[in-house]
Design a protein around this motif. Structure first.
Motif: not given
Length: 171
Positions: A27, A63, A67, A98, A117, A121
């Motif tokens: 990350i 994406e 994630n 996260s 994200d 996550n």
């Protein structure tokens, strides 16, 4: 039997630590060697599923999926290691880890910090948590499920280390 469970718990803890190191590497540094982009990118998006996911005018689902996939093992490990914790506490761990990753990205200008994200996550952690629950049902025994996960995780960890070694060698 107790001695065997202790070995299983120790292996789980070691694999969990390796996993956390890998997550932060992936990350924060995006597997880049050498760390050429450190301090070059700092942005923040507080609007969920906004422009950060748009690629060529379309939502970039890869994406979103990536994630979630990266955080699924977290859900499995947390459910195994912290089994006595409440579900709310476990889910909070997914969110907090996260959030810490996104904050570190922003502080060190390592990438775009994005609320999307954090959502994805956290959702990945929840999916991992549920996957372990299903594995326990399949084995009809938590200890057997735990051992199965350790074998699977040990193989995955070995492959990940091999991949990282290859990346290091080729750079």
């Amino acid at each position: 039997m107790k001695h065997e469970i202790n070995k299983t718990d120790k292996l789980t803890n070691i694999l969990f630590i390796i996993y956390l190191i890998a997550v932060f590497e992936i990350i924060l540094f995006k597997l880049e060697l050498p760390f050429s982009n450190i301090g070059n990118l700092r942005s923040i998006n507080l609007i969920p599923f906004n422009e950060s996911l748009i690629l060529n005018g379309k939502i970039d689902f890869s994406e979103i999926i990536m994630n979630m996939v990266i955080f699924m093992p977290l859900g499995i490990y947390v459910e195994i290691i912290f089994s006595k914790w409440s579900t709310t506490k476990k889910f909070s761990i997914f969110f907090i880890i996260s959030l810490v990753c996104e904050i570190l990205q922003y502080i060190f200008a390592l990438g775009a910090s994005d609320i999307t994200d954090i959502i994805n996550n956290t959702l990945g952690g929840i999916i991992g948590f549920l996957i372990f629950k299903v594995i326990v049902r399949i084995f009809n025994n938590r200890d057997k499920a735990h051992k199965f996960v350790n074998v699977f995780a040990a193989i995955g960890t070995a492959l990940m280390i091999l991949l990282l070694a290859i990346i290091l060698i080729t750079n």
